[in-house]
Design a protein around this motif. Sequence first.
Motif, short mmCIF file in Angstrom:
data_model
loop_
_atom_site.label_atom_id
_atom_site.label_comp_id
_atom_site.label_asym_id
_atom_site.label_seq_id
_atom_site.Cartn_x
_atom_site.Cartn_y
_atom_site.Cartn_z
N TYR A 461 0.70 -0.70 -0.49
CA TYR A 461 -0.21 0.10 0.24
C TYR A 461 0.65 1.15 -0.17
O TYR A 461 1.28 1.75 1.46
N ARG A 462 0.58 1.29 -1.29
CA ARG A 462 1.95 2.99 -1.12
C ARG A 462 3.33 3.17 -0.77
O ARG A 462 3.91 1.87 -1.39
N ASN A 463 3.74 3.46 0.19
CA ASN A 463 5.05 3.05 0.40
C ASN A 463 5.49 2.17 1.78
O ASN A 463 6.55 2.35 2.15
N VAL A 464 3.86 1.38 1.76
CA VAL A 464 4.62 0.27 2.97
C VAL A 464 4.88 -0.90 2.24
O VAL A 464 3.62 -1.16 1.17
N GLY A 465 4.69 -2.60 2.48
CA GLY A 465 4.81 -3.42 1.77
C GLY A 465 5.07 -4.47 2.84
O GLY A 465 6.23 -4.16 3.60
N LEU A 466 4.89 -6.11 2.27
CA LEU A 466 4.98 -7.27 2.91
C LEU A 466 5.18 -8.24 2.36
O LEU A 466 4.87 -8.05 0.70
N TRP A 467 6.70 -8.61 2.59
CA TRP A 467 6.68 -10.24 1.10
C TRP A 467 7.39 -11.18 2.26
O TRP A 467 8.19 -10.74 3.26
N LEU A 468 5.78 -12.39 2.36
CA LEU A 468 6.43 -13.89 2.94
C LEU A 468 7.28 -14.34 2.04
O LEU A 468 6.21 -14.33 0.69
N ALA A 469 7.11 -15.39 2.48
CA ALA A 469 7.64 -16.46 1.63
C ALA A 469 7.72 -18.34 2.53
O ALA A 469 7.69 -18.31 3.60
N GLN A 470 7.64 -19.17 1.93
CA GLN A 470 7.58 -20.47 1.86
C GLN A 470 8.78 -21.14 0.94
O GLN A 470 9.42 -20.48 0.68
N PRO A 471 9.64 -21.75 1.28
CA PRO A 471 9.07 -21.97 3.58
C PRO A 471 9.58 -21.12 4.87
O PRO A 471 10.94 -20.16 4.35
N GLY A 472 9.29 -21.61 5.42
CA GLY A 472 9.92 -20.53 7.11
C GLY A 472 11.42 -20.77 7.33
O GLY A 472 12.10 -18.95 8.30
N ASP A 473 12.11 -21.73 6.90
CA ASP A 473 13.50 -21.43 6.95
C ASP A 473 14.66 -20.92 5.49
O ASP A 473 15.54 -20.79 5.85
N ALA A 474 14.06 -19.80 4.96
CA ALA A 474 14.80 -19.94 3.53
C ALA A 474 15.56 -18.75 3.63
O ALA A 474 15.28 -17.74 4.55
N PRO A 475 16.85 -18.75 3.11
CA PRO A 475 17.65 -17.45 3.21
C PRO A 475 17.09 -16.24 1.95
O PRO A 475 16.14 -16.59 1.43
N TRP A 476 17.52 -15.21 2.71
CA TRP A 476 17.59 -13.60 1.76
C TRP A 476 18.47 -12.89 1.54
O TRP A 476 18.91 -13.57 2.35
N VAL A 477 18.54 -12.49 0.39
CA VAL A 477 19.22 -11.77 0.18
C VAL A 477 18.88 -10.28 -0.38
O VAL A 477 17.99 -10.52 -1.19
N TRP A 478 19.44 -9.50 0.16
CA TRP A 478 19.67 -8.20 -1.05
C TRP A 478 20.96 -7.11 -1.69
O TRP A 478 21.91 -8.13 -0.32
N LEU A 479 21.22 -7.33 -2.31
CA LEU A 479 22.04 -6.61 -3.02
C LEU A 479 21.84 -4.86 -4.28
O LEU A 479 20.60 -4.36 -4.74
N PHE A 480 22.52 -4.45 -3.00
CA PHE A 480 22.24 -2.33 -3.24
C PHE A 480 24.10 -2.05 -2.86
O PHE A 480 24.49 -2.94 -2.93
N PRO A 481 23.83 -0.69 -3.77
CA PRO A 481 25.71 -0.13 -4.01
C PRO A 481 25.93 0.05 -2.35
O PRO A 481 25.17 0.06 -1.47
N ASP A 482 27.05 0.26 -2.44
CA ASP A 482 27.83 0.73 -1.48
C ASP A 482 27.74 2.09 -0.47
O ASP A 482 27.59 2.23 0.22
N SER A 483 27.36 3.30 -1.89
CA SER A 483 27.05 4.17 -1.04
C SER A 483 25.47 5.17 0.02
O SER A 483 26.03 5.45 0.87
N ILE A 484 24.63 3.72 0.00
CA ILE A 484 23.20 3.76 0.69
C ILE A 484 23.62 2.97 2.09
O ILE A 484 24.76 1.62 1.99
N GLN A 485 23.69 3.33 3.36
CA GLN A 485 24.44 2.52 4.23
C GLN A 485 23.70 2.26 4.70
O GLN A 485 22.31 2.42 4.79
N VAL A 486 24.46 0.55 5.61
CA VAL A 486 23.36 0.43 6.52
C VAL A 486 23.16 0.30 8.04
O VAL A 486 24.78 -0.32 8.26
N GLU A 487 22.17 0.02 8.68
CA GLU A 487 22.72 0.33 10.07
C GLU A 487 21.61 -0.29 10.73
O GLU A 487 20.25 -0.46 10.64
N ALA A 488 21.56 -1.19 11.75
CA ALA A 488 20.54 -1.68 12.38
C ALA A 488 20.12 -1.13 13.92
O ALA A 488 21.02 -0.80 14.66
#
Length: 665
Positions: A461-488
């Motif tokens: 819905y506009r700027n928010v989203g959900l993404w679910l996958a099967q099975p529940g132990d699936a690996p996930w990866v995202w890929l993007f340029p180094d200029s985008i900073q990542v923090e938790a």
Amino acid sequence: MNRRQHLMNRATPVRTKIFLLWCGLLLFQFQIHWTRVPLFAQDIPRIVPQEPRNHWPSEWESEFQERGQRVLQAQCAANRAAGLGGRTYFENEKRAYGYLLAHVVAGDRDTAIAELQREDAQAKEWHSATAGIDYYACFTLKHQIRKYFLCGELFAPEYKSRMFAGAKAWTAQDPLNRPHPAFKGNGPGWGPDARNSWVDIRNTENLFLMRVSAVYLMAEETGNAQTRDQYKKILLGYAHALYRVGMGEWDSENYHGHSLSPLLNLYDFAKDQEVRAAAKACLDYMCAIGAVKYYRGAFNGPGNRDYNHAQPFGGSAANMLWLYFGDTPLANTRFESDEVHALTSGYRPPAAVVHLARKNFPKPVEILASKPVYTASTKPDLTSPPESFETHFFGRTYQFGSLVNGTSPGQTATNGWKILLADEKRGALAIQGVPGPDPRFAGSARYERGKVAGENRCAQYRNVGLWLAQPGDAPWVWLFPDSIQVEAQGGVTFLRGEQTWIALRPIHLSQPAVDKKWTQQLLADEKEGASWAGHHIVAAKGQGGEYCGIAVEIGEAPDHADYAAFVRAVLATSRVDLSGLADGVVEYTGSQGQTVKLAFDAVVQETGVWRNDQRHDWADHAKYVYQTVTEKDNARDSAPLIEQEWLGGKLTIRAGGEIFVGEVK
């Protein structure tokens, strides 16, 4: 003067024209002889057909010419460095001929013309029945057609006659599946020796268009009326289907540009006015749907036949559309060899389409789209319902798109989720992700198994989203340029762009974090490393059970004062309801109170999506190929940015104060 536009004012006296032309030829020969660099006149020579035409402001044309001259200069320089010409076995001309045509327009014309007349490697083996001329491979045909009509007057009379005689034999009857003298029996490969046809039988949308446009034009040129009329019917049927159910090979980052080239040939060279009008209608349509996904030199998802391209100018879609749309600080250097088709054509997209591509309309705005089955337009099918359902959101500084179908597992190439962020230096940056183990396939499985963990579903819905996958132990990866900073922070992974910020909240998933080992491994790969230089990988792992996934929120000013304010709002206000996760039900509430809910189902149209507490009606969604929806009540906008009813036959675009209505009755 034929249909070529000469670079002199028609009001100039004849004697002056002759004198200027003589001086220009002397200067051209001198420049080529001594410096071996292209010499450009005021404009690139091009075909200027009669109506129907779209008319541009002079400044747009000047920008187009400037981009085109840079491309031709770079292509000529690269081609000289590598040596003019190239292999002509099977479809290798798909690179060589395009660059040689660029040379004819802007470089060493005599050498390029000689190379274009070089004997084909399979002249006697496969092409003896067509006077030694290759009229077989589709990728060769798209260049062969422009070569004949654009350069024919420059060829030796004997070679021009051979091209005509070969085409006359080729179109004496329908060449598709016509028994071929080189046939040796069914086997591997796509040549006539294995496929027993006088023309390439491959039927992907871009190859289909290369074939049918070439057969039509050469049948028309050589007077083979029966084949001409047969292929005219095919072409008109294609245009009819396009305006009713959309494009089967929809929004392909890899192939969209390759579909434009054969239609440019048809528009420029067809004598039949009805066929030319159909070609223009198809070009208008393809430029319009390309304009939806085009963003500052990049191309957003979702898309069919995605092929995992990295960043701006990753595939033919952005490469070709950039010539028309520009709007980026970068100049393309990843050439497809199709550019010369656009540069020498008289076609220009409608003004409203250019404004749509440049995002000259009030934002934010959301559109919903329905995508047909793959063969819907090449084998016109007005009975099959839509197969894929898309949500696309235009923020002020980004584009976000998803399919409820998600990214398809198995041997497919459908991308189900992608974000583009505005970037001052690169124009736009792409963020791609997948529930799968391999960041090289963050866009799609690209016909390989195991690259997508399993079935997955998206809700947006506009700027928010959900993404679910099967099975529940699936690996996930995202890929993007180094200029985008990542923090938790607080269990949320934040991605920080120049003007746009993204929050990734894990759903029964480990905390997404930079995976240095994967990043180093990817960049060290001799085959793939160069494509992904300057990127890093964020990875996570499902924690078991039936489902795992991610909640996404995108922020920008003025909704949030700055990145710090966005982080505070997400941590303080947003939340995920996982009480129904065991049944595949999850809900996200964003930092501004907006909600999106997903109920996973194996059947796409049985998947439940709620947008701001209102259940999404898939039957209503399917009534439109494109519709613009309002924020207030998710209803159809009465003055839409883009709209096309399913089976309606009409496409409407409103952007930049312009309105375009394309209709095929």
